[in-house]
Write a protein that holds these residues in place. Structure first.
Motif, PDB file in Angstrom:
ATOM      1  N   UNK A 149     -42.944 -62.703  -9.698  1.00  0.00           N
ATOM      2  CA  UNK A 149     -42.093 -61.749  -8.979  1.00  0.00           C
ATOM      3  C   UNK A 149     -42.519 -61.592  -7.525  1.00  0.00           C
ATOM      4  N   UNK A 150     -43.774 -61.948  -7.234  1.00  0.00           N
ATOM      5  CA  UNK A 150     -44.250 -61.831  -5.853  1.00  0.00           C
ATOM      6  C   UNK A 150     -45.598 -61.145  -5.769  1.00  0.00           C
ATOM      7  N   UNK A 151     -45.804 -60.401  -4.693  1.00  0.00           N
ATOM      8  CA  UNK A 151     -47.097 -59.760  -4.438  1.00  0.00           C
ATOM      9  C   UNK A 151     -46.941 -58.241  -4.434  1.00  0.00           C
ATOM     10  N   UNK A 152     -48.075 -57.553  -4.443  1.00  0.00           N
ATOM     11  CA  UNK A 152     -48.046 -56.087  -4.339  1.00  0.00           C
ATOM     12  C   UNK A 152     -47.363 -55.657  -3.042  1.00  0.00           C
ATOM     13  N   UNK A 153     -47.604 -56.419  -1.980  1.00  0.00           N
ATOM     14  CA  UNK A 153     -46.989 -56.109  -0.678  1.00  0.00           C
ATOM     15  C   UNK A 153     -45.463 -56.210  -0.779  1.00  0.00           C
ATOM     16  N   UNK A 154     -44.982 -57.233  -1.480  1.00  0.00           N
ATOM     17  CA  UNK A 154     -43.541 -57.396  -1.682  1.00  0.00           C
ATOM     18  C   UNK A 154     -42.959 -56.173  -2.393  1.00  0.00           C
ATOM     19  N   UNK A 155     -43.650 -55.750  -3.450  1.00  0.00           N
ATOM     20  CA  UNK A 155     -43.107 -54.646  -4.241  1.00  0.00           C
ATOM     21  C   UNK A 155     -43.173 -53.326  -3.471  1.00  0.00           C
ATOM     22  N   UNK A 156     -44.221 -53.133  -2.685  1.00  0.00           N
ATOM     23  CA  UNK A 156     -44.309 -51.929  -1.846  1.00  0.00           C
ATOM     24  C   UNK A 156     -43.124 -51.879  -0.876  1.00  0.00           C
ATOM     25  N   UNK A 157     -42.742 -53.042  -0.377  1.00  0.00           N
ATOM     26  CA  UNK A 157     -41.591 -53.153   0.538  1.00  0.00           C
ATOM     27  C   UNK A 157     -40.299 -52.776  -0.185  1.00  0.00           C
ATOM     28  N   UNK A 158     -40.165 -53.250  -1.432  1.00  0.00           N
ATOM     29  CA  UNK A 158     -38.992 -52.942  -2.247  1.00  0.00           C
ATOM     30  C   UNK A 158     -38.903 -51.438  -2.509  1.00  0.00           C
ATOM     31  N   UNK A 159     -40.023 -50.828  -2.876  1.00  0.00           N
ATOM     32  CA  UNK A 159     -40.039 -49.389  -3.189  1.00  0.00           C
ATOM     33  C   UNK A 159     -39.651 -48.560  -1.965  1.00  0.00           C
ATOM     34  N   UNK A 160     -40.168 -48.965  -0.816  1.00  0.00           N
ATOM     35  CA  UNK A 160     -39.842 -48.262   0.425  1.00  0.00           C
ATOM     36  C   UNK A 160     -38.337 -48.352   0.708  1.00  0.00           C
ATOM     37  N   UNK A 161     -37.775 -49.535   0.486  1.00  0.00           N
ATOM     38  CA  UNK A 161     -36.350 -49.754   0.717  1.00  0.00           C
ATOM     39  C   UNK A 161     -35.502 -48.924  -0.250  1.00  0.00           C
ATOM     40  N   UNK A 162     -35.891 -48.899  -1.530  1.00  0.00           N
ATOM     41  CA  UNK A 162     -35.139 -48.120  -2.516  1.00  0.00           C
ATOM     42  C   UNK A 162     -35.171 -46.639  -2.167  1.00  0.00           C
ATOM     43  N   UNK A 163     -36.341 -46.142  -1.773  1.00  0.00           N
ATOM     44  CA  UNK A 163     -36.446 -44.730  -1.395  1.00  0.00           C
ATOM     45  C   UNK A 163     -35.566 -44.416  -0.182  1.00  0.00           C
ATOM     46  N   UNK A 164     -35.460 -45.364   0.741  1.00  0.00           N
ATOM     47  CA  UNK A 164     -34.587 -45.194   1.909  1.00  0.00           C
ATOM     48  C   UNK A 164     -33.133 -45.033   1.477  1.00  0.00           C
ATOM     49  N   UNK A 165     -32.784 -45.666   0.349  1.00  0.00           N
ATOM     50  CA  UNK A 165     -31.424 -45.579  -0.186  1.00  0.00           C
ATOM     51  C   UNK A 165     -31.299 -44.485  -1.254  1.00  0.00           C
TER      52      UNK A 165
END
Length: 434
Positions: A74-90
């Motif tokens: 699925x990727x790296x912890x950094x990738x998922x942190x980026x995803x979580x930040x984006x979801x929270x923005x939405x």
């Protein structure tokens, strides 16, 4: 609790992202795909995403290797942190799958036991007997989950194991800012562990949601002020599709009244169980219904009844998928992009009504009109009264009841309806009346 007023959207990431079914050891940032869906989820009215396993595992995610590392597929912890930040923005919260009952054979502590046997400092992390042998010829016997020995049961009575798991949860909150956990096979978990988890998470994040996977039994045993906020409502899951397939609305009406009704003996009144029409473990609703005209009606029921509604990815546009005897791959597909259609638009309207209604989120439940093909029930708080009316028949129906009086508005169409002890119900219809 925010979860009681929201709509969940469940995704099985390994399938959703098109990752290999077995861990190939290659790091590919597939989890970033979720960022392409965040605007869609926000427009649909989703308040939280429920992600099945995302941590490093042997195969399907429930056989964890490392609770501190995102699965390389699925990727790296950094990738998922980026995803979580984006979801929270939405305005979409994140609830992760907490797989705490068992780990995979590739889990680092179990590998240490495989190597050192009784000399391993981690031997008491599992339920092991060195006088026996396993089906893998390990030289010792261990307990697996329900006879699946690729899933090694953790010893949650061991304080060291509990401390380790809580440390991992704290790491997820600190690193990803997650908002809750779905506890896999919560019916198997040690009750003291769940109590400790609840108090631990509440201290870190007061509104942290804990939702348990429970298939049977008395949900009050684990949904209470000491343990979990909610759990999966499999009784009503079965009642929904079964009522439509047998054209017998008495079944779901009985379950809903038994759980949430006004009588003194009703068992879950005031609780918010997680309701759904399908998920990653069962045949999709579009495949299990014998009459496809009932598809929007199942969502009308889901979003009108008490509980915390959860939609499984793809089912909101009628995707099909049948559970196989030996695997669930057909239930967990990869979609290039959302495929919204007329059904999606209907569900979107229902979600909008649901999340804007105190009565639908928190109100009492009472059956008003009940026949084999029709169901009208009331949801009510001190400040709001709603009627949910469903006609599963292919012909119009006129419901008669003294409580069907006055002028009400169908919030799905905007039409005003003057009722004089009766309600006209079009064929295959859902009405949310206020």
């Amino acid at each position: 609790m925010w979860a009681y007023e929201g709509i969940f959207y469940q995704i099985y990431p390994i399938g959703f992202c098109g990752a290999p079914t077995a861990n190939d050891g290659k790091t590919v940032s597939r989890i970033l795909k979720l960022k392409d869906w965040s605007s869609y989820l926000e427009s649909l009215g989703i308040s939280s995403i429920l992600l099945n396993p995302i941590f490093e595992s042997d195969n399907h995610g429930y056989d964890t290797r490392d609770y501190k590392k995102i699965d390389c597929r699925l990727g790296t912890n950094k990738d998922f942190a980026e995803v979580c930040k984006d979801l929270h923005t939405h305005n979409v919260k994140i609830v992760l799958d907490g797989v705490f009952n068992h780990v995979g054979r590739g889990f680092w502590a179990f590998k240490d036991v495989l190597e050192k046997k009784w000399d391993s400092p981690y031997k008491d992390w599992f339920c092991i007997n060195f006088d026996g042998n396993s089906c893998y010829n390990d030289g010792f016997w261990y307990e697996g989950w329900e006879g699946h020995f690729e899933l090694v049961k953790l010893n949650l009575a061991n304080p060291a194991v509990v401390d380790y798991l809580l440390e991992c949860v704290k790491g997820w909150i600190d690193e990803f800012d997650i908002d809750g956990l779905r506890l896999d096979v919560a019916y198997c978990l040690d009750r003291n562990f769940m109590k400790r988890l609840r108090s631990f998470c509440q201290e870190l994040k007061p509104d942290f949601a804990l939702i348990g996977e429970v298939l049977f039994g008395d949900y009050n045993q684990i949904v209470n002020d000491e343990m979990l906020h909610s759990c999966t409502n499999y009784e009503c899951y079965k009642g929904i599709y079964s009522s439509f397939n047998s054209m017998n609305m008495f079944e779901i009406a009985h379950s809903l009244n038994r759980q949430y009704g006004p009588e003194q003996w009703c068992i879950y009144r005031g609780k918010h169980l997680m309701s759904f029409v399908d998920n990653h473990d069962v045949t999709r609703i579009a495949s299990i219904l014998t009459n496809k005209n009932h598809l929007p009606l199942t969502y009308g029921l889901l979003l009108g009844m008490p509980g915390v509604p959860c939609i499984y990815y793809g089912s909101e546009w009628g995707e099909e998928g049948v559970k196989a005897p030996d695997n669930d791959y057909a239930l967990r597909p990869c979609f290039d992009a959302p495929k919204p259609n007329a059904l999606t638009e209907q569900i979107k309207k229902m979600i909008h009504v649901r999340t804007g209604s105190n009565a639908l989120c928190h109100g009492s439940y009472r059956n008003v009109v009940l026949t084999n093909h029709q169901l009208i029930f009331e949801r009510k708080t001190d400040d709001e009264r709603m009627l949910v009316a469903i006609n599963a028949s292919d012909t119009p129906f006129t419901a008669h009841n003294g409580e069907l009086g006055g002028t009400m508005t169908d919030l799905l169409t905007g039409n005003e309806i003057q009722m004089n002890g009766q309600l006209e119900m079009p064929p295959y219809s859902v009405q949310y009346l206020k």
